[in-house]
Design a protein around this motif. Structure first.
Motif, mmCIF file in Angstrom:
data_model
loop_
_atom_site.group_PDB
_atom_site.id
_atom_site.type_symbol
_atom_site.label_atom_id
_atom_site.label_comp_id
_atom_site.label_asym_id
_atom_site.label_seq_id
_atom_site.Cartn_x
_atom_site.Cartn_y
_atom_site.Cartn_z
ATOM 1 N N GLU A 121 4.815 1.873 7.274
ATOM 2 C CA GLU A 121 5.596 2.874 6.537
ATOM 3 C C GLU A 121 4.698 3.992 6.003
ATOM 4 O OE1 GLU A 121 8.746 3.212 2.797
ATOM 5 O OE2 GLU A 121 7.833 1.293 3.304
ATOM 6 N N THR A 122 3.504 3.628 5.507
ATOM 7 C CA THR A 122 2.589 4.646 4.999
ATOM 8 C C THR A 122 2.111 5.549 6.126
ATOM 9 O OG1 THR A 122 1.871 3.091 3.285
ATOM 10 C CG2 THR A 122 0.470 4.993 3.673
ATOM 11 N N TYR A 123 1.889 4.989 7.290
ATOM 12 C CA TYR A 123 1.554 5.802 8.460
ATOM 13 C C TYR A 123 2.701 6.737 8.810
ATOM 14 C CZ TYR A 123 1.634 6.873 13.440
ATOM 15 O OH TYR A 123 1.785 7.515 14.647
ATOM 16 N N ASP A 124 3.912 6.207 8.804
ATOM 17 C CA ASP A 124 5.093 6.985 9.172
ATOM 18 C C ASP A 124 5.314 8.153 8.215
ATOM 19 O OD1 ASP A 124 7.449 7.857 10.259
ATOM 20 O OD2 ASP A 124 8.547 5.989 9.985
ATOM 21 N N MET A 125 5.210 7.895 6.912
ATOM 22 C CA MET A 125 5.554 8.903 5.908
ATOM 23 C C MET A 125 4.398 9.860 5.583
ATOM 24 S SD MET A 125 8.759 8.516 4.969
ATOM 25 C CE MET A 125 9.065 8.279 6.730
ATOM 26 N N PHE A 126 3.136 9.388 5.691
ATOM 27 C CA PHE A 126 2.002 10.206 5.264
ATOM 28 C C PHE A 126 0.985 10.508 6.368
ATOM 29 C CE2 PHE A 126 3.624 8.365 1.380
ATOM 30 C CZ PHE A 126 3.550 9.419 0.482
ATOM 31 N N GLY A 127 1.067 9.804 7.483
ATOM 32 C CA GLY A 127 0.120 10.063 8.568
ATOM 33 C C GLY A 127 -1.211 9.373 8.414
ATOM 34 N N VAL A 149 0.863 -1.179 0.000
ATOM 35 C CA VAL A 149 0.000 0.000 0.000
ATOM 36 C C VAL A 149 0.900 1.230 0.000
ATOM 37 C CG1 VAL A 149 -0.204 -0.094 2.538
ATOM 38 C CG2 VAL A 149 -1.820 1.279 1.202
ATOM 39 N N SER A 150 0.567 2.181 -0.842
ATOM 40 C CA SER A 150 1.344 3.413 -0.968
ATOM 41 C C SER A 150 0.461 4.591 -0.588
ATOM 42 C CB SER A 150 1.851 3.598 -2.406
ATOM 43 O OG SER A 150 2.587 2.483 -2.839
ATOM 44 N N GLY A 151 1.056 5.572 0.046
ATOM 45 C CA GLY A 151 0.341 6.792 0.376
ATOM 46 C C GLY A 151 0.599 7.863 -0.675
ATOM 47 N N VAL A 152 -0.391 8.711 -0.901
ATOM 48 C CA VAL A 152 -0.256 9.853 -1.800
ATOM 49 C C VAL A 152 -0.930 11.040 -1.139
ATOM 50 C CG1 VAL A 152 -0.473 10.687 -4.162
ATOM 51 C CG2 VAL A 152 -0.531 8.230 -3.724
ATOM 52 N N HIS A 153 -0.321 12.207 -1.271
ATOM 53 C CA HIS A 153 -0.874 13.416 -0.659
ATOM 54 C C HIS A 153 -1.182 14.436 -1.743
ATOM 55 C CE1 HIS A 153 -0.308 17.125 2.144
ATOM 56 N NE2 HIS A 153 -1.568 16.746 2.112
ATOM 57 N N TYR A 154 -2.460 14.813 -1.841
ATOM 58 C CA TYR A 154 -2.900 15.853 -2.776
ATOM 59 C C TYR A 154 -3.508 16.990 -1.952
ATOM 60 C CZ TYR A 154 -2.494 12.227 -6.364
ATOM 61 O OH TYR A 154 -2.030 11.245 -7.200
ATOM 62 N N PRO A 155 -2.716 17.971 -1.549
ATOM 63 C CA PRO A 155 -3.232 19.028 -0.670
ATOM 64 C C PRO A 155 -4.415 19.794 -1.248
ATOM 65 C CG PRO A 155 -0.831 19.120 -0.832
ATOM 66 C CD PRO A 155 -1.297 18.162 -1.869
ATOM 67 N N ASP A 156 -4.512 19.886 -2.582
ATOM 68 C CA ASP A 156 -5.576 20.667 -3.209
ATOM 69 C C ASP A 156 -6.827 19.852 -3.525
ATOM 70 O OD1 ASP A 156 -3.963 22.982 -3.223
ATOM 71 O OD2 ASP A 156 -2.940 22.284 -5.036
ATOM 72 N N ASP A 157 -6.810 18.559 -3.237
ATOM 73 C CA ASP A 157 -7.986 17.718 -3.484
ATOM 74 C C ASP A 157 -8.869 17.780 -2.242
ATOM 75 O OD1 ASP A 157 -9.741 15.994 -4.674
ATOM 76 O OD2 ASP A 157 -8.510 14.198 -4.422
ATOM 77 N N ALA A 158 -9.653 18.846 -2.134
ATOM 78 C CA ALA A 158 -10.407 19.142 -0.913
ATOM 79 C C ALA A 158 -11.284 17.979 -0.492
ATOM 80 C CB ALA A 158 -11.264 20.392 -1.122
ATOM 81 N N GLY A 159 -11.141 17.569 0.771
ATOM 82 C CA GLY A 159 -11.926 16.469 1.323
ATOM 83 C C GLY A 159 -11.396 15.096 0.989
ATOM 84 N N ARG A 160 -10.374 15.022 0.122
ATOM 85 C CA ARG A 160 -9.780 13.738 -0.281
ATOM 86 C C ARG A 160 -8.262 13.916 -0.380
ATOM 87 N NH1 ARG A 160 -13.553 10.540 -3.196
ATOM 88 N NH2 ARG A 160 -11.890 9.774 -4.534
ATOM 89 N N GLU A 161 -7.693 14.594 0.588
ATOM 90 C CA GLU A 161 -6.280 14.953 0.490
ATOM 91 C C GLU A 161 -5.334 13.756 0.563
ATOM 92 O OE1 GLU A 161 -8.485 18.499 2.167
ATOM 93 O OE2 GLU A 161 -8.400 16.356 2.640
ATOM 94 N N LEU A 162 -5.702 12.737 1.318
ATOM 95 C CA LEU A 162 -4.827 11.577 1.499
ATOM 96 C C LEU A 162 -5.405 10.364 0.786
ATOM 97 C CD1 LEU A 162 -3.902 12.038 5.258
ATOM 98 C CD2 LEU A 162 -2.375 12.336 3.308
ATOM 99 N N HIS A 163 -4.567 9.703 -0.008
ATOM 100 C CA HIS A 163 -4.993 8.520 -0.753
ATOM 101 C C HIS A 163 -4.141 7.322 -0.329
ATOM 102 C CE1 HIS A 163 -7.048 10.746 -4.304
ATOM 103 N NE2 HIS A 163 -6.910 11.566 -3.280
#
Length: 272
Positions: free
Chosen positions: A215-221, A158-172
């Motif tokens: 790891e995804t928790y560690d790097m992306f929260g 599982v990989s984390g992705v962060h899209y700060p401008d994707d309002a309401g869906r910032e973390l994938h």
């Protein structure tokens, strides 16, 4: 007599030119291109061609190479401005075995009154992604593993992705599933808001995700509810923040256990 001497001189000058230069010019004349090289890559690899206009969804603009702010951009692309875009959902038929997997999923979900578990399906660059509601993720994952028509026995991570401008869906959270029975690969994606970064853990279904979720928790929260030991795996336990988020600074982070700090990239070395 004069014309003969001129032609002779031209021939000598031509033969004195480097062979690479003469070959390149000849190739230009042959192909009619600016480089003398025929670019067959789009025909050979159509999946690498940019998506046609109208098949993407914009979610903001990125400045520079990495989209960071507050620290110096040493990439040389500080003035670059590019749109952040997502492919839009795809309508059936998807083509090939994509339809078989989708039909099997819909059939099982329909029999359990979870027809809305799959929010959308995206087919992009020859790959298929199922966007799933987070509360239905464990059921969908177990169905992918156990259903005879699906049999995705292996989840490679599982990989984390962060899209700060994707309002309401910032973390994938993006999962990669493999069916060794049918030799197929799919992706499952779950989106959550930054204000509520909770995703159900899949360790009980796919034990290989144990350290991937950590790891995804560690790097992306992203917080994986139900994980047997959700602790940091790379950073110290008391480290503030999550280093792979887009809003995390590139430098200047205090190194508490050494009593020093890491300066921003543009201040680490002087070339003057």
């Amino acid at each position: 007599m004069t014309d003969d001497k001129t032609d002779d001189k031209s021939d000598k000058n031509e033969s004195a030119r480097p062979a690479e230069e003469r070959n390149l010019e000849a190739a230009k004349d042959k192909t009619g291109t600016g480089t003398g090289v025929e670019q067959a890559a789009p025909e050979q690899s159509p999946e690498n061609v940019p998506a046609p206009t109208g098949e993407v969804r914009a979610v903001g603009v990125r400045h520079g190479m990495f989209g960071t702010s507050g620290t110096g951009d040493t990439s040389g692309y500080g003035g670059l401005v590019s749109a952040k875009v997502f492919p839009t959902p795809t309508q059936k038929p998807y083509g090939g075995w994509f339809d078989e997997v989708s039909d099997a999923l819909e059939a099982r979900l329909g029999s359990t009154d979870l027809t809305s578990a799959i929010e959308s399906v995206v087919v992009h660059r020859g790959e298929i992604t199922f966007h799933v509601r987070r509360e239905d993720l464990p059921f969908v994952a177990q169905m992918l593993r156990d259903d005879e028509a699906l049999r995705f026995e292996f989840c490679s991570g599982v990989s984390g992705v962060h899209y700060p401008d994707d309002a309401g869906r910032e973390l994938h959270a993006v999962y990669h599933f493999t069916s060794m029975t049918h030799n197929r690969r799919i992706r499952v994606e779950v989106s959550v808001p930054d204000s509520d970064p909770h995703v159900p853990s899949l360790v009980s279904i796919y034990p290989t995700l144990d350290w991937h979720e950590r790891e995804t928790y560690d790097m992306f929260g992203l917080i994986f509810d139900g994980h047997p030991a959700l602790t940091r795996v790379l950073m110290p336990d008391d480290w503030p923040g999550h280093p792979q988020r887009k809003d995390y600074p590139l430098g200047g982070i205090p190194v508490e256990y050494k009593g020093g700090s890491i300066p921003p990239p543009d201040q680490r070395r002087s070339y003057n």
